[in-house]
Design an enzyme around this catalytic site. Sequence first.
Site: not given
Ligand SMILES: Cc1ncc(C[n+]2csc(CCOP(=O)(O)OP(=O)(O)O)c2C)c(N)n1
Lengths: 330, 330, 316, 316
Positions: B68, B136
């Site tokens: 971000e 959120h």
């Molecule tokens: C700082 C932040 N940015 C974006 C999100 C929205 N978000 C929730 S899960 C996710 C994907 C996370 O990917 P990863 O770390 O690879 O974990 P996975 O879901 O694949 O287990 C996103 C973008 C968030 N919760 N927090």
Amino acid sequence: MSDDSNAPLNVRTFSQAISDALDEELARDDSVFIWGEDIGTYGGIYGATGGLFEKHGPERVIDTPISETFIVGGGLGAALTGLRPVVELQSGGYFGIAMDELYNKVARWRYMHGGKFTVPMVVRLPEGAKGAGQEHDVSPEALFLSAFGAEIVIPSTPADAKGLLKSAIRDDRPVLFFEHAVLYATSGPIPPGDHLVPIGVADIKRPGSDVTVIAWSRMVIEALKAAEELDSEGIDIEVVDPRGLRPLDKDTIFESVEKTGRVVIAHEAPKTGGAGGEVAAIIAEEMIECLEAPIVRVASKDVTLPQSRHLQQYVLPQAAQIVDAVRSIS
Amino acid sequence: MSDDSNAPLNVRTFSQAISDALDEELARDDSVFIWGEDIGTYGGIYGATGGLFEKHGPERVIDTPISETFIVGGGLGAALTGLRPVVELQSGGYFGIAMDELYNKVARWRYMHGGKFTVPMVVRLPEGAKGAGQEHDVSPEALFLSAFGAEIVIPSTPADAKGLLKSAIRDDRPVLFFEHAVLYATSGPIPPGDHLVPIGVADIKRPGSDVTVIAWSRMVIEALKAAEELDSEGIDIEVVDPRGLRPLDKDTIFESVEKTGRVVIAHEAPKTGGAGGEVAAIIAEEMIECLEAPIVRVASKDVTLPQSRHLQQYVLPQAAQIVDAVRSIS
Amino acid sequence: MVTNQQQVKFYEDMVRVMLWEQRAMRLMQEGKVLAGYHSGRGQEAIPVGAITPLRDSDCIMYAHRGFGYTIQKGMSMVDMFADLMANVGGSTGGLGAGIPHFADPKLGILGQGGTLGTCFPIAAGAGFSAKYRGTDEVTICFFGDGTSNRGTFHEALNVASIWKLPVIWICENNRYAVSVPSEKSTAGRIVDRAIGYGIPGRSVDGMDVVSVYEEVTEAIDRARSGEGPTLIEAECYRFRGHHEGDPQVYREDGEIDEWRRRDPIESHRQRLIDNEVAAAEQLDGLQAQMASEVELAAQEAENFPMPGPERVFQGV
Amino acid sequence: MVTNQQQVKFYEDMVRVMLWEQRAMRLMQEGKVLAGYHSGRGQEAIPVGAITPLRDSDCIMYAHRGFGYTIQKGMSMVDMFADLMANVGGSTGGLGAGIPHFADPKLGILGQGGTLGTCFPIAAGAGFSAKYRGTDEVTICFFGDGTSNRGTFHEALNVASIWKLPVIWICENNRYAVSVPSEKSTAGRIVDRAIGYGIPGRSVDGMDVVSVYEEVTEAIDRARSGEGPTLIEAECYRFRGHHEGDPQVYREDGEIDEWRRRDPIESHRQRLIDNEVAAAEQLDGLQAQMASEVELAAQEAENFPMPGPERVFQGV
Ligand SMILES: Cc1ncc(C[n+]2csc(CCOP(=O)(O)OP(=O)(O)O)c2C)c(N)n1
Ligand SMILES: Cc1ncc(C[n+]2csc(CCOP(=O)(O)OP(=O)(O)O)c2C)c(N)n1
Ligand SMILES: [Mg+2]
Ligand SMILES: [Mg+2]
């Protein structure tokens, strides 16, 4: 001064008051530690941690990297696991770097997790205009009004600084502790012994009957200057220092407003978005029938503070603006 | 609706209105691009960028890492060097992660550097309670009241969303553009053609004579519901939607307050620290002689919003609270 | 290969930077500048060596350590003096002083962030922009060893690498962040962080202007030809305090003397003489010429008036 | 060497995690849980393998991918079901649901941050705390490949390394962050980022519970004996969408089938049978036993009432 102690007083600077409080609490409780940038051998850029490294050692007085999300977030991790961190942001202007940690985590961790944890953590934020530039010279306390789990404490005198900081360290809630950098060099008497000031209790820094001036941090000093000038004109102002914003001592404020019917609110943060808006709104919502005049806010002009000290004089509020404001509603 | 166009109207959802605006501006101006998390092939988690990747290609519709500070700070770098970024934080709740970039950089870069740059950048922040959890479901617009270089825009209808977003993209100032996530699925008519809504102009969503209800975002919908109920009791409220907080259209607000003498301010953010405080304070400072009743704020309860939707009903403001507030001062 | 002419130019440029700073400090002593200052004495080789190969259209995000960056990128010395004095002659029209936010969009001087680490995402964004606009412009981002520990470093280097953005990341490792020694705050070697991002990492002698120039030139070539970013760690040392007034309690014994023997200006001068690239007299002459350039600039800058209160509301 | 008993226990634990999730999804389908959910199906080997060697006094910061972390660390399954339903039986007393913020200080379950990357500094702080208090407790921090691109990763890993904090950083690289493939968002190899911090980096097959267990056990030993942190990258794959309802437009053809063949539960089961560690019937029996444990927990959890409005103001 609301302290009722009659013992002899010790004159200390605001900055010494901070380091005295830290020193005493470090000595009192092993679970207290402090970290931040240059707080160790250097003693802090405002000297507020001077001598603590030598006295309490590198395990408890810790220099961190330039990593503000760690300074705050790591403090939270320590607070969740049995310690009482007192962490310093070298400038309150860095609040934005660690805003997610401060606003979303430190303030909310307890509630978010159902009240299972306590977060006995203090974050010290030097604030206010001191000639260090737009990004540093800020007073961001209003931005934490909606960070409900956290207390917001803002001392204006050395005695309050010491007594409030000691209370904050012993408090099981997280405390955002704002220290105006210009106040560090001011001095004043401090009651001896284990001087504690309760959090969330306003202090009438000057009683008066005509106009209530609610002021905090550096503006308390300016309000007291204004009081002298106004006194000579026969206007008797009451200077109420809330000493913080959460808990907000509405009782003391309301009592004063009831008496005077006229309110000026003074803070150094710019008017728009400053906490004066919140205080004014509370009065407009709960006390409007007592008001005999508009609620006037004295604050910085609505711009980013210029870097130039020359231009800062056109932006920052001083006693003169308080005098004008009081006159305008007297 | 203040639009004076008489052409036939097109019914679109709020989310389609956003993607229409982006689509048209991407087509109009090569220097416009968009980036954010999952805005590409996925079309955005609220569908607000659906189809844009396919149409405008991976060079202009760009998926970023979960970074971000880069999303915002990198947008600034692009804005300073000739582009018009429209960047998305996947949730407005991530504002804290990029707070230094938003508050200290995007909003201030122009002024800090003497006015030498323009920062034609839009940051889209989905906000509001939608069942995604404490971190959120926030409405943080008030925290930017003191970020003076930035405009704060908050649409409540599809037409406003489209027209304001297009204006924001063409604006040479940075714009923080708040979209309530619950509104994405709402639909409404949109004037055809190059529909632009000027930034900083309030819209009277319902004219009335008894009480002024200043509401924005989702609370406009609630205020209109309240209006119907109150109407049946013979209370005629005027719903003023400022459509944003900077520039704040004080003229329209003051005119309404002058007419009614009674004010309710409604927003979804918690009362303490919400922008209602600022609006109330402005009225208490500049219009107090017109007021015939306390200024009442309708807002979320002063807690972090619980994760549980069941508990959220006890926290979030709805039409019923507006009705109560209006009754209390009528 | 660096031409003889360029070698002499390096000397001239480093001397200019040093003398500008000396003159600025006099203004501070005279009370004409009301602001803190972070001296760049000892580190002149880095901005001079790194910025020499840039074009006007290339961008920089500069650091707080001295003013070599903006001088070398071509900013008017008058403007800069005036910025420090906060009079209307400054690039910020009287707004700036302190850690001034000088900028000049036409020269690609994008500014500075007072919260350290601001520079990383902005530089990456500028790099993105150059690529998006189809140019071969590059951006240099300067930062200190301490600053490399900000999270923004990680976010920006990752993006720049994955998108192959034309950005050169130059870390001036002067061994301290205010009082905190780099080895107490920074794990591993900064240059090795390049490995994690899959980009070239180069270590260079930051006291040697020619080495800096050569290494950065290579990195610029890579960036311009679409091969993406490079991380360069320049080993160096600051000769003065973190800021003027710093008690400098944290230095190790003798450390500073050892580094002073490697003074980038003195050692380059000696090399020019030893290699018969230039005679001492010629270099003395250049130095005198720089001194008068700088003096003239300072005097011109002093003539501007201070801004009035209306300045506060301009350029918001 | 992993004992036969432990091998069977791994199976039991992974099955428990899988079945708990299945039951939780039924509650969602029945409308008893009003919240999004991020399935952990396919990744059970990682929480189970990594948390098995922990003690109660050790800490975890968990991720959003399924609930293996909290189950394996010993949280009551009843509490967790109740948390999802947001009734008063939950660990959050009716506050939680959605991406629930389960926690149990006594079990070292420190919670989860809804803004990804929150975990890094908090875990480092917990590691600091263990050391400060003179214990040999360790902290595991779980995070996804996408999350590794947050700046907090950098700040926390640097500090943990320089201060030799007892933290094990476990990246579950399941190749996607929502829709964005890791290779499009993440430069270099995540495990290589360890090099920049001068700490051990290990890559492990995240579909194999035994490998995970062994690698993490080694890292824990290092941490307990004061040798500092380790970064482990576990290669894995999620079998379901990012969240329930994800249209999954982004997967490559056949990709999922290939990974399904490496199902951590199925393949471990097959290995147990092939190596004659356990017979199919025994494993089926365990599975049935887990199913009834889970079912009982769900039913117990359903019996709690919803909280009243006063709950909102408790535990602020
Ligand atoms: C700082 C932040 N940015 C974006 C999100 C929205 N978000 C929730 S899960 C996710 C994907 C996370 O990917 P990863 O770390 O690879 O974990 P996975 O879901 O694949 O287990 C996103 C973008 C968030 N919760 N927090
Ligand atoms: C985010 C942030 N944290 C702290 C500071 C205060 N500060 C200013 S300069 C400095 C030291 C910087 O060290 P380094 O990056 O090594 O650069 P150097 O001063 O050595 O050139 C610090 C801590 C700041 N300006 N911004
Ligand atoms: Mg340094
Ligand atoms: Mg992933």
